[in-house]
Structures are given as C-alpha cells and as structure tokens.
Scaffold this motif. Structure first.
Motif, mmCIF file in Angstrom:
data_model
loop_
_atom_site.group_PDB
_atom_site.id
_atom_site.type_symbol
_atom_site.label_atom_id
_atom_site.label_comp_id
_atom_site.label_asym_id
_atom_site.label_seq_id
_atom_site.Cartn_x
_atom_site.Cartn_y
_atom_site.Cartn_z
ATOM 1 N N HIS A 43 -29.550 53.930 61.458
ATOM 2 C CA HIS A 43 -28.234 53.087 61.785
ATOM 3 C C HIS A 43 -28.072 52.538 60.228
ATOM 4 N N GLY A 44 -28.844 51.569 59.935
ATOM 5 C CA GLY A 44 -28.839 50.806 58.972
ATOM 6 C C GLY A 44 -29.918 50.937 57.653
ATOM 7 N N CYS A 62 -32.225 44.661 62.303
ATOM 8 C CA CYS A 62 -30.913 44.507 61.565
ATOM 9 C C CYS A 62 -29.759 44.361 62.877
ATOM 10 N N HIS A 63 -29.597 45.666 63.601
ATOM 11 C CA HIS A 63 -28.464 45.577 64.557
ATOM 12 C C HIS A 63 -28.767 45.551 65.898
#
Length: 105
Positions: A43-44, A62-63
């Motif tokens: 994702h990131g 992170c998310h």
C-alpha cells in the motif's frame, strides 16, 4: 533456493526484518511457529517489520492495514491494497530457512 536467515531464537510475538537478495522479509514467531511475509507493504511501501502483531496479524506502521501472517491476506482494508506475498519459514539445525525463487535473489 533455500537461504539461511540466522538463528531461530525469537521470543514469542517477536518480529524481525531481513534483507535477502532483492527481497525484504518480515518474520515473526506466533504460537511457537515462524511465519513470513514480504516486508514491504504494497500500500505505502512501509516495512511491516516496523509494525505490531495483533494475534496472527501484522499491522503496518504507516496506515494500519493488517495482514494475516499465514496467508498474507489483507484482513482490515481489502479495498485499500492487495494481499502480501507469504513465504514459508522452516527451522533446520536451529537456523531459520526460507525458500525463495531465483528471480528474487
């Protein structure tokens, strides 16, 4: 090809990251078993090994996306990113061993 990662000396619920050729691996010990995923969150791009374990799931720092450590399945946000590739971790002679395709080395 089978690659030795190092000693199988994790405490329960401990997680570490490993660089192996072109791959980064997140390895954790959960319920006495060693489990592994690709360490780069799709994702990131954050390292999952810098996140936290919740049961059998690693949560990205992170998310907050959570991935099942057995299958790599995105358990918390299926519409946000794909599943993570899972790798099989074995213990041989007290060492962690992973088998990776030659293209990843």
């Amino acid at each position: 090809m089978k690659i030795k990662l190092g000693p199988a000396d994790f405490a329960e619920k401990e997680m570490r990251g490993y660089e192996v050729g072109k791959s980064s691996l997140c390895v954790a010990r959960i319920n006495g078993r060693y489990k592994g995923l690709d360490d780069w969150c799709n994702h990131g791009g954050c390292l999952l090994s810098g996140g936290r374990l919740e049961g059998n799931m690693v949560v990205c720092p992170c998310h907050e996306v959570g991935f099942d450590m057995d299958t790599g399945k995105n358990e918390t946000s299926p519409g946000v990113c794909d599943d993570q590739p899972a790798v099989k971790i074995e213990v041989a002679d007290g060492e962690l061993v992973v088998e990776l395709p030659d293209k990843d080395l």
